[in-house]
Design a protein around this motif. Sequence first.
Motif, short mmCIF file in Angstrom:
data_model
loop_
_atom_site.label_atom_id
_atom_site.label_comp_id
_atom_site.label_asym_id
_atom_site.label_seq_id
_atom_site.Cartn_x
_atom_site.Cartn_y
_atom_site.Cartn_z
N SER A 1 0.86 -1.19 0.00
CA SER A 1 0.00 0.00 0.00
C SER A 1 0.89 1.23 0.00
O SER A 1 1.93 1.25 0.67
CB SER A 1 -0.87 0.00 1.27
N ILE A 2 0.51 2.25 -0.73
CA ILE A 2 1.33 3.47 -0.76
C ILE A 2 0.83 4.54 0.21
O ILE A 2 1.37 5.64 0.22
CB ILE A 2 1.50 4.05 -2.19
N GLY A 3 -0.15 4.24 1.04
CA GLY A 3 -0.56 5.22 2.05
C GLY A 3 -1.98 4.96 2.52
O GLY A 3 -2.69 4.13 1.97
N ASP A 4 -2.36 5.70 3.54
CA ASP A 4 -3.66 5.47 4.17
C ASP A 4 -4.75 6.30 3.51
O ASP A 4 -5.26 7.27 4.08
CB ASP A 4 -3.58 5.76 5.68
N TYR A 5 -5.08 5.94 2.29
CA TYR A 5 -6.16 6.54 1.52
C TYR A 5 -6.52 5.50 0.46
O TYR A 5 -5.76 4.55 0.27
CB TYR A 5 -5.72 7.86 0.86
N VAL A 6 -7.63 5.66 -0.20
CA VAL A 6 -8.07 4.64 -1.16
C VAL A 6 -8.07 5.21 -2.57
O VAL A 6 -8.70 6.24 -2.85
CB VAL A 6 -9.47 4.10 -0.79
#
Length: 277
Positions: free
Chosen positions: A139-144
Amino acid sequence: MRLDVVTIFPEYLDPLNVSLVGKARASGRLDVQVHDLREWTYDRHNTVDDTPYGGGPGMVMKTGPWGDALDSALADGYERGFGRPALIVPTPSGRPFTQELAVELSERPWLIFAPARYEGIDRRVVDEYATRMPVYEVSIGDYVLAGGEAAVLVVTEAVARLLPGVLGNAESHRDDSFAPGAMANLLEGPVYTKPPLWRGRDIPDVLLSGHHGKIARWRRDQALTRTSAHRPDLIERCAPAAFDKKDREMLSILGWAPDPEGAAHGRFWRRPPAVEE
Ligand code: 6GU
Protein backbone atom coordinates in the motif's frame (compact mmCIF):
# COMPACT_ATOMS: atom_id res chain seq x y z
CA MET A 1 16.13 -4.76 -14.21
CA ARG A 2 12.97 -5.94 -15.95
CA LEU A 3 9.49 -4.64 -15.03
CA ASP A 4 6.24 -6.14 -16.28
CA VAL A 5 2.91 -4.41 -15.66
CA VAL A 6 -0.38 -6.18 -16.39
CA THR A 7 -3.30 -3.72 -16.47
CA ILE A 8 -6.65 -2.95 -18.10
CA PHE A 9 -5.37 0.65 -18.64
CA PRO A 10 -2.00 0.34 -20.45
CA GLU A 11 -2.07 4.08 -21.30
CA TYR A 12 -2.13 4.87 -17.56
CA LEU A 13 1.51 3.70 -17.55
CA ASP A 14 2.59 6.14 -20.30
CA PRO A 15 4.46 8.29 -17.73
CA LEU A 16 7.00 5.45 -17.55
CA ASN A 17 8.36 6.89 -20.85
CA VAL A 18 9.16 10.25 -19.22
CA SER A 19 11.89 11.72 -17.01
CA LEU A 20 14.08 9.50 -14.86
CA VAL A 21 12.29 6.20 -15.57
CA GLY A 22 12.08 7.04 -19.29
CA LYS A 23 15.84 7.72 -19.37
CA ALA A 24 16.59 4.51 -17.45
CA ARG A 25 14.62 2.65 -20.14
CA ALA A 26 16.33 4.49 -23.00
CA SER A 27 19.77 3.73 -21.54
CA GLY A 28 18.92 0.03 -21.24
CA ARG A 29 19.13 -0.09 -17.43
CA LEU A 30 15.39 -0.78 -17.23
CA ASP A 31 13.29 -3.03 -19.52
CA VAL A 32 9.59 -2.18 -19.07
CA GLN A 33 6.85 -4.34 -20.62
CA VAL A 34 3.24 -3.16 -20.23
CA HIS A 35 0.58 -5.79 -21.01
CA ASP A 36 -3.17 -5.30 -21.61
CA LEU A 37 -5.05 -7.75 -19.37
CA ARG A 38 -7.93 -7.80 -21.88
CA GLU A 39 -5.69 -9.61 -24.40
CA TRP A 40 -6.29 -12.66 -22.22
CA THR A 41 -10.09 -12.56 -22.45
CA TYR A 42 -11.94 -14.71 -24.98
CA ASP A 43 -15.54 -13.44 -24.81
CA ARG A 44 -17.14 -10.75 -26.96
CA HIS A 45 -17.10 -8.17 -24.16
CA ASN A 46 -13.51 -8.83 -23.00
CA THR A 47 -14.80 -9.45 -19.49
CA VAL A 48 -12.21 -9.22 -16.70
CA ASP A 49 -14.57 -9.02 -13.67
CA ASP A 50 -17.56 -10.77 -12.13
CA THR A 51 -19.78 -10.53 -9.04
CA PRO A 52 -18.28 -11.49 -5.65
CA TYR A 53 -19.06 -14.87 -4.07
CA GLY A 54 -20.87 -14.23 -0.80
CA GLY A 55 -22.49 -11.10 -2.17
CA GLY A 56 -21.65 -7.48 -1.47
CA PRO A 57 -20.91 -4.39 -3.53
CA GLY A 58 -18.63 -4.05 -6.53
CA MET A 59 -16.94 -6.56 -8.78
CA VAL A 60 -13.95 -8.90 -8.44
CA MET A 61 -11.28 -9.47 -11.11
CA LYS A 62 -11.46 -12.98 -12.57
CA THR A 63 -8.77 -15.66 -12.19
CA GLY A 64 -8.61 -16.66 -15.87
CA PRO A 65 -7.27 -13.50 -17.53
CA TRP A 66 -4.81 -12.84 -14.67
CA GLY A 67 -3.45 -16.38 -14.73
CA ASP A 68 -2.96 -16.37 -18.51
CA ALA A 69 -1.46 -12.85 -18.57
CA LEU A 70 0.99 -13.57 -15.75
CA ASP A 71 2.00 -16.92 -17.28
CA SER A 72 2.70 -15.18 -20.59
CA ALA A 73 4.84 -12.45 -18.98
CA LEU A 74 6.67 -15.10 -16.94
CA ALA A 75 7.37 -17.28 -19.98
CA ASP A 76 8.82 -14.29 -21.87
CA GLY A 77 11.03 -13.15 -18.97
CA TYR A 78 12.31 -16.69 -18.25
CA GLU A 79 13.07 -17.21 -21.95
CA ARG A 80 15.10 -14.03 -21.94
CA GLY A 81 16.97 -15.06 -18.78
CA PHE A 82 15.90 -12.40 -16.28
CA GLY A 83 16.29 -14.69 -13.24
CA ARG A 84 14.01 -14.84 -10.22
CA PRO A 85 10.80 -12.78 -10.54
CA ALA A 86 8.85 -11.17 -7.69
CA LEU A 87 5.16 -10.30 -7.93
CA ILE A 88 4.06 -6.88 -6.62
CA VAL A 89 0.35 -6.49 -5.91
CA PRO A 90 -0.64 -2.89 -5.08
CA THR A 91 -3.56 -2.85 -2.65
CA PRO A 92 -4.74 -0.59 0.18
CA SER A 93 -4.66 -3.75 2.39
CA GLY A 94 -0.93 -4.32 1.69
CA ARG A 95 2.11 -3.62 3.85
CA PRO A 96 3.28 -0.01 3.83
CA PHE A 97 5.62 0.81 0.93
CA THR A 98 8.73 2.34 2.52
CA GLN A 99 12.21 3.40 1.40
CA GLU A 100 13.52 0.18 2.99
CA LEU A 101 11.23 -1.87 0.74
CA ALA A 102 12.22 0.26 -2.28
CA VAL A 103 15.88 -0.66 -1.62
CA GLU A 104 14.99 -4.36 -1.30
CA LEU A 105 13.02 -4.32 -4.57
CA SER A 106 15.80 -2.39 -6.38
CA GLU A 107 18.11 -5.35 -5.69
CA ARG A 108 15.84 -7.78 -7.55
CA PRO A 109 16.35 -8.51 -11.28
CA TRP A 110 12.67 -8.70 -12.24
CA LEU A 111 9.42 -7.24 -10.85
CA ILE A 112 5.94 -8.07 -12.13
CA PHE A 113 3.18 -5.64 -11.13
CA ALA A 114 -0.48 -6.71 -10.90
CA PRO A 115 -2.50 -3.54 -10.27
CA ALA A 116 -6.23 -4.22 -9.74
CA ARG A 117 -9.35 -2.17 -10.39
CA TYR A 118 -12.78 -2.84 -8.83
CA GLU A 119 -12.78 -4.59 -5.43
CA GLY A 120 -9.53 -6.46 -6.15
CA ILE A 121 -8.35 -9.74 -7.73
CA ASP A 122 -9.73 -13.20 -6.86
CA ARG A 123 -7.53 -14.31 -3.94
CA ARG A 124 -6.60 -17.57 -5.62
CA VAL A 125 -4.39 -15.71 -8.12
CA VAL A 126 -2.08 -14.35 -5.40
CA ASP A 127 -2.13 -17.68 -3.53
CA GLU A 128 -1.16 -19.55 -6.72
CA TYR A 129 1.82 -17.34 -7.65
CA ALA A 130 2.96 -17.15 -4.01
CA THR A 131 3.85 -20.86 -4.29
CA ARG A 132 6.30 -20.00 -7.10
CA MET A 133 7.81 -16.62 -6.21
CA PRO A 134 7.96 -13.94 -3.52
CA VAL A 135 4.77 -11.84 -3.49
CA TYR A 136 4.70 -8.31 -2.07
CA GLU A 137 1.27 -6.83 -1.39
CA VAL A 138 1.97 -3.13 -0.88
CA SER A 139 0.00 0.00 0.00
CA ILE A 140 1.33 3.47 -0.76
CA GLY A 141 -0.56 5.22 2.05
CA ASP A 142 -3.66 5.47 4.17
CA TYR A 143 -6.16 6.54 1.52
CA VAL A 144 -8.07 4.64 -1.16
CA LEU A 145 -7.32 4.91 -4.89
CA ALA A 146 -9.64 3.69 -7.64
CA GLY A 147 -6.95 1.28 -8.84
CA GLY A 148 -3.35 0.19 -8.37
CA GLU A 149 -1.87 1.84 -11.51
CA ALA A 150 -0.86 5.08 -9.75
CA ALA A 151 0.84 2.95 -7.07
CA VAL A 152 2.81 1.16 -9.82
CA LEU A 153 4.11 4.56 -10.97
CA VAL A 154 5.04 5.48 -7.39
CA VAL A 155 6.87 2.22 -6.65
CA THR A 156 8.61 2.22 -10.04
CA GLU A 157 9.97 5.75 -9.57
CA ALA A 158 11.18 5.02 -6.03
CA VAL A 159 12.92 1.83 -7.22
CA ALA A 160 14.33 3.12 -10.54
CA ARG A 161 16.17 6.05 -8.96
CA LEU A 162 18.09 3.53 -6.80
CA LEU A 163 19.38 1.50 -9.77
CA PRO A 164 23.11 1.84 -10.44
CA GLY A 165 23.78 4.62 -12.94
CA VAL A 166 20.23 6.03 -12.98
CA LEU A 167 20.76 9.03 -10.67
CA GLY A 168 23.98 10.67 -11.81
CA ASN A 169 25.30 11.27 -8.30
CA ALA A 170 26.05 8.14 -6.24
CA GLU A 171 26.02 10.27 -3.06
CA SER A 172 22.41 11.28 -3.67
CA HIS A 173 20.79 8.35 -1.86
CA ARG A 174 22.75 8.55 1.36
CA ASP A 175 21.05 11.86 2.18
CA ASP A 176 17.52 10.67 1.37
CA SER A 177 15.18 11.48 4.26
CA PHE A 178 14.27 7.81 4.70
CA ALA A 179 17.54 6.16 3.65
CA PRO A 180 17.82 2.94 5.72
CA GLY A 181 20.55 3.15 8.36
CA ALA A 182 20.70 6.94 8.23
CA MET A 183 21.84 8.36 11.55
CA ALA A 184 18.32 9.63 12.13
CA ASN A 185 15.45 9.54 9.65
CA LEU A 186 14.68 13.25 9.59
CA LEU A 187 12.80 15.23 6.98
CA GLU A 188 14.97 17.53 4.90
CA GLY A 189 14.77 21.26 5.53
CA PRO A 190 14.43 24.16 3.05
CA VAL A 191 16.79 24.77 0.12
CA TYR A 192 17.60 27.99 -1.79
CA THR A 193 19.29 29.07 -5.02
CA LYS A 194 19.99 32.30 -6.91
CA PRO A 195 18.93 35.10 -7.02
CA PRO A 196 19.85 36.16 -3.46
CA LEU A 197 16.87 38.55 -3.30
CA TRP A 198 13.41 37.71 -4.70
CA ARG A 199 10.30 39.86 -4.05
CA GLY A 200 12.01 41.30 -0.98
CA ARG A 201 12.86 37.82 0.37
CA ASP A 202 16.52 37.04 1.09
CA ILE A 203 18.53 33.93 1.95
CA PRO A 204 19.37 32.88 5.55
CA ASP A 205 22.73 34.60 6.27
CA VAL A 206 24.40 31.39 7.45
CA LEU A 207 24.12 29.87 3.93
CA LEU A 208 26.20 32.77 2.55
CA SER A 209 28.78 32.59 5.37
CA GLY A 210 31.00 29.92 3.80
CA HIS A 211 31.27 28.35 7.27
CA HIS A 212 30.63 24.64 6.53
CA GLY A 213 30.27 23.63 10.18
CA LYS A 214 27.66 26.31 10.89
CA ILE A 215 25.81 25.49 7.67
CA ALA A 216 25.65 21.78 8.56
CA ARG A 217 24.38 22.68 12.06
CA TRP A 218 21.73 25.04 10.66
CA ARG A 219 20.53 22.39 8.21
CA ARG A 220 20.31 19.84 11.00
CA ASP A 221 18.28 22.24 13.17
CA GLN A 222 15.93 22.93 10.26
CA ALA A 223 15.51 19.17 9.72
CA LEU A 224 14.72 18.66 13.41
CA THR A 225 12.22 21.55 13.40
CA ARG A 226 10.44 20.31 10.29
CA THR A 227 10.35 16.70 11.47
CA SER A 228 9.02 17.78 14.86
CA ALA A 229 6.20 19.71 13.16
CA HIS A 230 5.25 17.27 10.36
CA ARG A 231 6.33 13.82 11.58
CA PRO A 232 6.61 13.71 15.39
CA ASP A 233 6.35 9.89 15.11
CA LEU A 234 9.83 9.86 13.49
CA ILE A 235 11.32 11.79 16.45
CA GLU A 236 9.65 9.47 18.99
CA ARG A 237 11.31 6.42 17.43
CA CYS A 238 14.86 7.86 17.29
CA ALA A 239 17.29 6.10 19.65
CA PRO A 240 19.18 8.60 21.87
CA ALA A 241 22.44 7.63 20.09
CA ALA A 242 21.01 9.14 16.86
CA PHE A 243 21.36 12.64 18.36
CA ASP A 244 24.42 14.65 19.39
CA LYS A 245 24.49 17.28 22.15
CA LYS A 246 23.41 20.10 19.80
CA ASP A 247 20.56 17.95 18.45
CA ARG A 248 19.35 17.36 22.00
CA GLU A 249 19.48 21.11 22.70
CA MET A 250 17.34 21.75 19.63
CA LEU A 251 14.91 18.97 20.57
CA SER A 252 14.57 20.51 24.05
CA ILE A 253 13.76 23.91 22.48
CA LEU A 254 11.12 22.12 20.36
CA GLY A 255 9.58 20.70 23.53
CA TRP A 256 10.97 17.15 23.40
CA ALA A 257 12.25 15.18 26.42
CA PRO A 258 13.63 11.63 26.79
CA ASP A 259 10.88 9.13 27.65
CA PRO A 260 12.42 6.46 29.95
CA GLU A 261 9.12 4.52 30.20
CA GLY A 262 8.45 4.60 26.46
CA ALA A 263 11.96 3.41 25.57
CA ALA A 264 10.91 -0.20 26.31
CA HIS A 265 8.32 0.16 23.51
CA GLY A 266 10.53 1.98 20.99
CA ARG A 267 9.31 5.46 21.98
CA PHE A 268 12.47 7.21 23.10
CA TRP A 269 11.19 10.79 23.10
CA ARG A 270 7.97 12.50 24.10
CA ARG A 271 6.66 16.01 23.93
CA PRO A 272 4.78 16.96 27.12
CA PRO A 273 1.51 18.63 26.11
CA ALA A 274 1.65 22.44 26.19
CA VAL A 275 -0.04 23.82 29.30
CA GLU A 276 -2.82 26.30 28.50
CA GLU A 277 -2.84 29.61 30.35
CL1 6GU B 1 -1.51 0.25 -3.71
N1 6GU B 1 -4.05 0.68 -4.30
C1 6GU B 1 -5.23 1.29 -4.10
N2 6GU B 1 -6.25 1.00 -4.90
N3 6GU B 1 -5.42 2.19 -3.15
C2 6GU B 1 -4.37 2.48 -2.38
C3 6GU B 1 -3.12 1.88 -2.53
C4 6GU B 1 -2.99 0.97 -3.52
N4 6GU B 1 -2.29 2.38 -1.60
C5 6GU B 1 -3.02 3.25 -0.91
N5 6GU B 1 -4.26 3.31 -1.37
